[in-house]
Design a protein around this motif. Sequence first.
Motif, short mmCIF file in Angstrom:
data_model
loop_
_atom_site.label_atom_id
_atom_site.label_comp_id
_atom_site.label_asym_id
_atom_site.label_seq_id
_atom_site.Cartn_x
_atom_site.Cartn_y
_atom_site.Cartn_z
N SER A 50 11.43 7.54 -14.04
CA SER A 50 10.27 6.88 -13.37
C SER A 50 10.04 7.46 -12.05
N ASP A 69 1.89 -8.38 -7.60
CA ASP A 69 2.88 -8.31 -8.98
C ASP A 69 1.92 -8.37 -9.58
N LYS A 77 7.92 -8.42 -14.61
CA LYS A 77 8.91 -7.51 -15.12
C LYS A 77 9.69 -8.12 -16.14
N SER A 123 9.84 -3.40 -18.21
CA SER A 123 8.49 -3.20 -18.62
C SER A 123 7.68 -2.13 -17.74
N ASN A 124 8.11 -2.21 -16.35
CA ASN A 124 7.65 -1.25 -15.57
C ASN A 124 7.60 0.15 -16.01
N GLN A 125 9.00 0.64 -16.12
CA GLN A 125 9.53 1.82 -16.58
C GLN A 125 8.87 2.35 -17.91
N MET A 155 3.23 -0.33 -7.58
CA MET A 155 3.94 -1.36 -8.65
C MET A 155 5.38 -1.27 -8.71
N THR A 156 6.04 -0.13 -8.52
CA THR A 156 7.42 0.05 -8.68
C THR A 156 8.10 -0.31 -7.38
N ASN A 181 6.67 -1.91 -4.70
CA ASN A 181 5.90 -3.07 -3.91
C ASN A 181 5.82 -2.78 -2.49
#
Lengths: 322, 303, 260
Positions: free
Chosen positions: B15, B132, B136, B150-152, B220-221, B223
């Motif tokens: 990531s 957000d 996640k 889910s972010n990854q 997003m990762t 914040n």
Amino acid sequence: MKKINKKFWLGIIAALALYGVVQVLLTTGILDDVQRSMLLLICVNVMLAVSLNLINGITGQFSIGHAGFMSVGAYTSAILTLDYDVPFVLAIVAGGIVAAIFGVLIGMPTLRLNGDYLAIATLGFGEIIRIIMLNTEYVGGASGLSGIPAKSTWTIMFFFMLITVVLINNFIRSTHGRACLAIRENEIAAEAMGINTTLYKVIAFTLGALFAGMAGGLSAHTFYVITPGSFNFLKSFEILVMVVLGGLGSTAGSIVGAVFVTLLYTYLRDVPEWRMIIYSIVLILMMIFRPGGLLGSTKFSLKKFGKKEAKANGGISDSSAS
Amino acid sequence: MAMEYFIQQLINGISVGSIYALIALGYTMVYGIIKLINFAHGDVFMVGSFIGLFSARYLASAGLPPVLVLIISLIFSMTVSALLGITIERLAYKPIRKSTRIAALITAIGVSFLLEYTGVLVLGPQAQGFPDIMVKKQYQLFGTSIQVDSNQVMILITTIILMIILQYIVRYTKTGKAMRAVSFDMEAARLMGINVDRTISATFAIGSALAAAAGVIFGMTYNSVDPLMGVMPGLKAFVAAVLGGIGSIPGALVGGLLLGTVETEISSMGYSSWRDGVAFAVLILILIFKPSGLFGKNVREKV
Amino acid sequence: MAASATAVLLDVKEASRSFGGLKALSEVSLHIKKGELIGLIGPNGAGKTTLFNLLTGVYPPSTGSIILNNESVGGMKPFKINHKGAARTFQNIRLFTAMTVLENVKIAFHQHAKHSMFTSMLRLPKHFKEEDEITRKALDILKIFNLADQSEELAGNLSYGNQRRLEIARALAAGPKLLLLDEPAAGMNPNETRDLMNLIAWIRKEFDLTILLIEHDMSLVMGVCDRIYVLDRGMLIANGTPSEIRSNPKVIEAYLGQEA
């Protein structure tokens, strides 16, 4: 030969007169503390710019890690005065010597790189030095060293600066300096004409590191505190900016550049939120409209740094440096 | 167990590495075409992140579904940043294209400061929280302890899609072919009737758009976004570009992923304060032993 | 001419050089006696400049040996080979363009200066003494090439012909035993070329030099050289006196083959 000597001594007399006048203004209190520290900062920056010019402007080796050498000198001399009570001037010189040793160690492997690649490698080394300081508890880690005695007086500063300028300029205007210039101009031809190019690149790098180290030591003993963060790559950029704004390849230009940038920084303090914006706009406009720098001649292009189709500009004027 | 831990860090590293790779692409493309180390590129990444933040805030408050918020913010941020990239090139870099390389570098530093401190002036120096967009979710991998969130997954999908688009542009479109021609020999390309100025603009546009995408993903990762956030990732992405071989698009991708993975592994071993140092050490080793990088070509000066 | 001197100055034995898979020179052997003026000719891409680059250390030979003045110099760095007595000019002029004409020549004297950089930095008497001496010697050389009155001009501002002459002056200043000239007359008109050839013949006698000359123009080499080597596609195909070379069928073929 006599003519050069005369010019040289005239320069020295002018410098001493300048010293005397400022000294009087300081003792009589006409110049306040803010102006005093600005003058000290100018001396440090002149040393940094003139020494970087030897590497970048004269020898044509694109180095952007000068702050690394500065920090080695600063930390070494600060530790020597703080922990070992070494006499101040001796500590400064020792700081310079340790920085010079780093110059040799870093120069040997990297100086066979060319142009941008060398620039990136020196930047990397500068950052590694900073990260090592950051992780070394003995030198205070992230919070750095504080309580360093403020021993850098105007007199000390001025004479260190004067000696730096004279020694480096004497070097430039000798057969050894010519060897460095030849490397900048055409490395292959220089080598074919009997110049040990590797040796002279390392010499330029080492001398540059020596004086940058001393400048670092002097600045550490002016501002009480040093932290790894004050010697990051942005500081290296700042020194490079002085050299280029003044006129790459010219000692006089480096001095003018250092004074100009220091004044700009100091006087823009009154408008803190606009300071960096004005500074950056000055940089961009200068490079667009006067890429040769304030004192740069427009006689000839600096081919080594130039792109293929480089036109006249970005000049150099080593012989006009006094 | 140890193996699972290693793989876990590898996944985390990918990531971070994707972010580096997306920024590195812009560095490598610009360097390939005009031989400029565009130090302002990390700051375009920052601008992209902020634009993503503002549009995501607006769209989320308008009640759009999360996937749509993400896609629209991403595209909007990429478009605006592409325009920013073109503007920077036109105003600052084009006038000095025929100037010395060191003058160009100083100009790039100037542009970098200008973006950073205009950001500080307008947005304030403090960090802002990124909304957000998506909740996640954690997934277990095949009954092991390895976790993927889910972010990854989103980062990986986005990066892969962008890579495919980029590869298509460079290989099959007219602009892409022109880009390759100009980077090979600008004068010859001009003589062959290629619009060099337009091609350079296109390069800046694509590079900046990719950096902006990295900026949105970064927001997003982690914040948190601030006006000086581009400095270090920018520098690291540059290291990644050199690692892969500057001028090489697959090199930037591999370099970014490799650097991200190495950094994550080092952090996970408890040496996070040495992380940046290792990145630069890798850089120097590469430069000394293989200056053309993993995918670069060697160029020898003709005597 | 030092016709009595028969000692071999340069002896190249089966020198080869490849780049990647490409063989630029294969097993070239040649020897030059002290005092000779030798021509090296061949069509474009024959490997003439590559041979010069091997002789001056720009890159080492892949195999084979190069012996200069009874010493093996193959693989030595260029500056070392220069110190051993071989100086060169370049096909694409490589002057120090932003330095003055005088400084260009002074660079070649650097290796003979004995004072350290500390002597220079402190401006001790020895610095001035040697600096004066270098200046004087450099001006002497410039006079030979009729460049003395332009000594303060930047080298890059000289006319093309004068740039070529300055390069030779600079090479001569290094005090070589063997002078390697890479197409010194390239781009000159017939008058300039004739003057240059006369000058080369003159400095050869005056400085007791051995000269290896690359030239594209066959007729020009024929007039001045004692012997000629012919390269074609990286191999030596002929060697002999100008008249022998002129009638050598291999040479004619090599040159005709290129034009066809």
